[in-house]
Design an enzyme around this catalytic site. Structure first.
Site, PDB file in Angstrom:
ATOM      1  CG  HIS A  72      -1.353   8.936  11.654  1.00 54.42           C
ATOM      2  ND1 HIS A  72      -2.346   9.544  12.730  1.00 54.42           N
ATOM      3  CD2 HIS A  72      -1.874   8.924  10.558  1.00 54.42           C
ATOM      4  CE1 HIS A  72      -3.415   9.184  12.078  1.00 54.42           C
ATOM      5  NE2 HIS A  72      -3.333   8.944  10.843  1.00 54.42           N
ATOM      6  CE1 TYR A 200      -1.685   1.004  17.660  1.00 51.76           C
ATOM      7  CE2 TYR A 200      -2.546  -1.140  17.681  1.00 51.76           C
ATOM      8  CZ  TYR A 200      -2.003  -0.208  17.059  1.00 51.76           C
ATOM      9  OH  TYR A 200      -1.632  -0.395  15.543  1.00 51.76           O
ATOM     10  N   PRO A 292      -2.964  -8.463  13.328  1.00 51.87           N
ATOM     11  CG  PRO A 292      -5.365  -7.952  13.048  1.00 51.87           C
ATOM     12  CD  PRO A 292      -4.419  -9.050  13.465  1.00 51.87           C
ATOM     13  CE  LYS A 296       5.596  -3.344  12.054  1.00 54.75           C
ATOM     14  NZ  LYS A 296       5.913  -2.116  11.264  1.00 54.75           N
ATOM     15  CE1 TYR A 384       2.186   1.900  13.770  1.00 55.31           C
ATOM     16  CE2 TYR A 384       1.643   0.287  15.486  1.00 55.31           C
ATOM     17  CZ  TYR A 384       1.309   1.263  14.407  1.00 55.31           C
ATOM     18  OH  TYR A 384      -0.171   1.305  14.020  1.00 55.31           O
TER      19      TYR A 384
HETATM   20  P1  FAS Z   1      -4.307 -11.161  -0.362  1.00 56.03           P
HETATM   21  O1  FAS Z   1      -4.929 -12.511   0.731  1.00 56.03           O
HETATM   22  O2  FAS Z   1      -4.777 -10.049  -0.004  1.00 56.03           O
HETATM   23  O3  FAS Z   1      -4.765 -11.724  -1.760  1.00 56.03           O
HETATM   24  C1  FAS Z   1      -4.629 -13.025  -2.498  1.00 56.03           C
HETATM   25  C2  FAS Z   1      -5.403 -12.833  -3.491  1.00 56.03           C
HETATM   26  O4  FAS Z   1      -5.269 -14.421  -4.127  1.00 56.03           O
HETATM   27  C3  FAS Z   1      -6.898 -12.745  -3.161  1.00 56.03           C
HETATM   28  O5  FAS Z   1      -7.519 -11.865  -4.055  1.00 56.03           O
HETATM   29  C4  FAS Z   1      -7.486 -14.223  -3.590  1.00 56.03           C
HETATM   30  O6  FAS Z   1      -9.020 -14.100  -4.097  1.00 56.03           O
HETATM   31  C5  FAS Z   1      -6.607 -14.900  -4.438  1.00 56.03           C
HETATM   32  N1  FAS Z   1      -6.622 -16.267  -4.464  1.00 56.03           N
HETATM   33  C6  FAS Z   1      -6.462 -16.941  -3.496  1.00 56.03           C
HETATM   34  N2  FAS Z   1      -6.441 -18.412  -4.013  1.00 56.03           N
HETATM   35  C7  FAS Z   1      -6.297 -18.348  -5.224  1.00 56.03           C
HETATM   36  C8  FAS Z   1      -5.980 -19.155  -6.328  1.00 56.03           C
HETATM   37  N3  FAS Z   1      -6.105 -20.477  -5.883  1.00 56.03           N
HETATM   38  N4  FAS Z   1      -6.266 -18.825  -7.495  1.00 56.03           N
HETATM   39  C9  FAS Z   1      -6.116 -17.655  -7.881  1.00 56.03           C
HETATM   40  N5  FAS Z   1      -6.397 -16.659  -7.027  1.00 56.03           N
HETATM   41  C10 FAS Z   1      -5.909 -16.954  -5.772  1.00 56.03           C
HETATM   42  N6  FAS Z   1      -3.199  -6.251   7.367  1.00 56.03           N
HETATM   43  C11 FAS Z   1      -2.624  -4.964   8.304  1.00 56.03           C
HETATM   44  O7  FAS Z   1      -1.492  -4.531   8.051  1.00 56.03           O
HETATM   45  N7  FAS Z   1      -3.439  -4.444   9.008  1.00 56.03           N
HETATM   46  C12 FAS Z   1      -4.782  -4.834   9.198  1.00 56.03           C
HETATM   47  O8  FAS Z   1      -5.451  -4.214   9.975  1.00 56.03           O
HETATM   48  C13 FAS Z   1      -5.215  -5.901   8.522  1.00 56.03           C
HETATM   49  N8  FAS Z   1      -6.557  -6.403   8.760  1.00 56.03           N
HETATM   50  C14 FAS Z   1      -6.914  -7.687   8.087  1.00 56.03           C
HETATM   51  C15 FAS Z   1      -8.163  -8.044   8.057  1.00 56.03           C
HETATM   52  C16 FAS Z   1      -8.583  -9.291   7.716  1.00 56.03           C
HETATM   53  C17 FAS Z   1      -9.842  -9.951   7.751  1.00 56.03           C
HETATM   54  C18 FAS Z   1      -7.447 -10.067   6.718  1.00 56.03           C
HETATM   55  C19 FAS Z   1      -7.845 -11.250   6.034  1.00 56.03           C
HETATM   56  C20 FAS Z   1      -6.384  -9.492   6.563  1.00 56.03           C
HETATM   57  C21 FAS Z   1      -5.853  -8.455   7.426  1.00 56.03           C
HETATM   58  N9  FAS Z   1      -4.568  -7.887   7.064  1.00 56.03           N
HETATM   59  C22 FAS Z   1      -4.299  -6.505   7.734  1.00 56.03           C
HETATM   60  C23 FAS Z   1      -3.775  -8.385   6.447  1.00 56.03           C
HETATM   61  C24 FAS Z   1      -3.924  -8.258   4.738  1.00 56.03           C
HETATM   62  O9  FAS Z   1      -3.909  -6.763   4.595  1.00 56.03           O
HETATM   63  C25 FAS Z   1      -2.864  -9.081   4.113  1.00 56.03           C
HETATM   64  O10 FAS Z   1      -1.539  -8.841   4.834  1.00 56.03           O
HETATM   65  C26 FAS Z   1      -2.866  -8.651   2.752  1.00 56.03           C
HETATM   66  O11 FAS Z   1      -3.964  -8.562   2.268  1.00 56.03           O
HETATM   67  C27 FAS Z   1      -1.839  -9.320   1.885  1.00 56.03           C
HETATM   68  O12 FAS Z   1      -1.932  -9.376   0.691  1.00 56.03           O
HETATM   69  P2  FAS Z   1      -1.691 -10.617  -0.376  1.00 56.03           P
HETATM   70  O13 FAS Z   1      -0.687 -11.139   0.283  1.00 56.03           O
HETATM   71  O14 FAS Z   1      -1.974  -9.849  -1.816  1.00 56.03           O
HETATM   72  O15 FAS Z   1      -2.894 -11.530  -0.046  1.00 56.03           O
HETATM   73  C1  PHB Z   2      -6.524  -0.176  10.728  1.00 55.00           C
HETATM   74  O1  PHB Z   2      -6.619   0.898  10.451  1.00 55.00           O
HETATM   75  O2  PHB Z   2      -7.344  -1.063   9.861  1.00 55.00           O
HETATM   76  C2  PHB Z   2      -5.557  -0.910  11.499  1.00 55.00           C
HETATM   77  C3  PHB Z   2      -4.654   0.031  12.101  1.00 55.00           C
HETATM   78  C4  PHB Z   2      -3.583  -0.393  12.919  1.00 55.00           C
HETATM   79  C5  PHB Z   2      -3.505  -1.781  13.134  1.00 55.00           C
HETATM   80  C6  PHB Z   2      -4.469  -2.776  12.548  1.00 55.00           C
HETATM   81  C7  PHB Z   2      -5.480  -2.136  11.870  1.00 55.00           C
HETATM   82  O3  PHB Z   2      -2.650  -2.240  14.277  1.00 55.00           O
END
Ligand code: FAS
Ligand code: PHB
Length: 390
Positions: A72, A200, A292, A296, A384
């Protein structure tokens, strides 16, 4: 058991770190508390900065991403009764971003781990970093009913916001910075053709976002009250509300269909400093959370891993520790840049319950400025698209 780097958490940060270290001949073991199915079932991020794409490609994870990811030039912003404008990252900073779901990245990381026979121990419980400032750093954990000890040189805390690693840093050392937002995002996936651009929307009824995963998989979000539950939002209500937040020329092009995933996520800004304590290094959501809005979260996890893997390669390959010593400071500079941008964009695009008339007019004034100033748009485009790595 012994390894060079014990990695706690098998999400994107942990698995990518393990992959990059392997390619540098550095041994690691990943301890993940959940099953693979559970990890893959979490629907999360969708947007990759150019820097993240480059890191994934360099780690040999580019084939499917380049095939299925969608580039994009920028993203559109619409708001009540005004014309849409486009934040053109390609025009302003010569960088694009890619929409490619975090679930796909996780699948690609697990597949790469299997190809190399990686030591990924899922369903490891009671994981605990030990002696992180002492002579024998190690991690204890339970798995299949037995207790284990994993000796190591370093521990990477990649266990997310609810992980255990951060808690090992003494309260006298750890500083946390937090802001909780008075609303959440209700997100759905639907097997429908998406909008052509990420769009957005700022609307008096609340924020909305149109995104995508592939030409037949749309990702939509609407701002909801923190009191809302999934049961309050049957598909019919979601689609009606989403369309109400977009101008008619966009609303009538939104193709509706049954949701294949639906979840509500709270929004918070969170930073834990420092990201290092002795032989323990935090990376990803274990150290920081962003709303989100700026897409980032995942990208920061990848940049942390870029810096930490570069530092560990220097330690093992060149016997130098200057990059390890500077890891926290370097990673936090990028983290705070993204935290501030995400906070600013969240304030610009959402309707806050306690917003007065003055704040409302000031928000509209800022949106007008952004819509009319190439300089303002270039600044948003640059942030961005993602700032260059140090
Ligand atoms: P993660 O949380 O992905 O991974 C951590 C891992 O550690 C998990 O698998 C967990 O099970 C494990 N763990 C936890 N405690 C533990 C323990 N005590 N022992 C062993 N393992 C353990 N980011 C965006 O950029 N755009 C988005 O739209 C977006 N939407 C999101 C929506 C939701 C609901 C959430 C929660 C996050 C969202 N994020 C988004 C952010 C998300 O993508 C995170 O930045 C990304 O998963 C980060 O990756 P990790 O740091 O690996 O953490
Ligand atoms: C998504 O595609 O999940 C998405 C894209 C842009 C955002 C957040 C989430 O700012």
């Amino acid at each position: 058991m012994r390894t060079q780097v014990a990695i706690i958490g098998g999400g994107p940060a942990g698995m990518l770190l393990s992959e990059i270290l392997h390619q540098a001949g550095i041994d690691s073991v990943v301890l993940e508390q959940r099953s693979r199915e559970y990890v893959l079932g979490r629907i999360r991020a969708g947007v990759l900065e150019q820097g993240s794409v480059d890191v994934l490609r360099a780690a040999g994870l580019g084939a499917r991403m380049d095939r299925e990811g969608h580039p994009h030039d920028g993203a559109a912003i619409v708001w009540a009764g005004r014309s849409t404008f486009f934040i053109d990252c390609w025009k302003y900073v010569g960088r694009r971003f890619l929409t490619y779901g975090q679930t796909n990245i996780q699948e690609d990381l697990f597949a790469a781990a299997d190809r190399r026979g990686a030591q990924l121990l899922c369903e490891a419980t009671d994981v605990m970093p030990m002696d992180v400032t002492g002579a024998r750093p190690h991690v204890t954990f339970k798995r299949n009913g037995a207790s284990h000890r994993l000796d190591c040189d370093f521990i990477a805390g990649c266990d997310g916001y609810h992980g255990v690693s951060r808690s090992v840093i003494p309260a006298s050392v750890l500083r946390v910075f937090e802001k909780v937002y008075p609303f959440g995002w209700l997100g759905i996936l639907s097997e429908t053709p998406p909008q052509p651009h990420l769009t957005y929307a700022n609307h008096p009824r609340g924020f909305a976002l149109a995104s995508m995963r592939n030409p037949m998989l749309s990702r939509y979000y609407v701002q909801v009250s923190l009191a809302d539950r999934i049961e309050d939002w049957p598909d019919e209500r979601f689609w009606t509300e989403l369309k109400a937040r977009y101008p008619d020329d966009i609303a009538r092009t939104i193709v509706t269909g049954p949701s294949v995933e639906k979840s509500i996520a709270p929004l918070r800004s969170f930073v834990a400093e420092p990201m290092r304590h002795g032989r323990l290094f935090l990376a990803g959501d274990a150290a920081h959370i962003v709303p989100p809005t700026g897409a980032k979260g995942l990208n920061l996890a990848i940049s942390d891993v870029f810096y930490l893997s570069r530092a560990l390669r220097a330690h093992y390959g060149e016997r130098r520790d200057d990059l390890l010593d500077r890891y926290s400071e370097t990673a936090l500079r990028r983290v705070w840049g993204a935290v501030r941008f995400s906070w600013w964009l969240t304030n610009l695009l959402h309707r806050f319950p306690d917003m007065g008339d003055f704040e409302q007019r000031a928000q509209e004034g800022e949106l007008d400025y952004l819509a009319s100033s190439v300089h303002a748009q270039a600044s948003v485009a640059e942030q961005y698209a993602g700032m260059p790595f140090e």
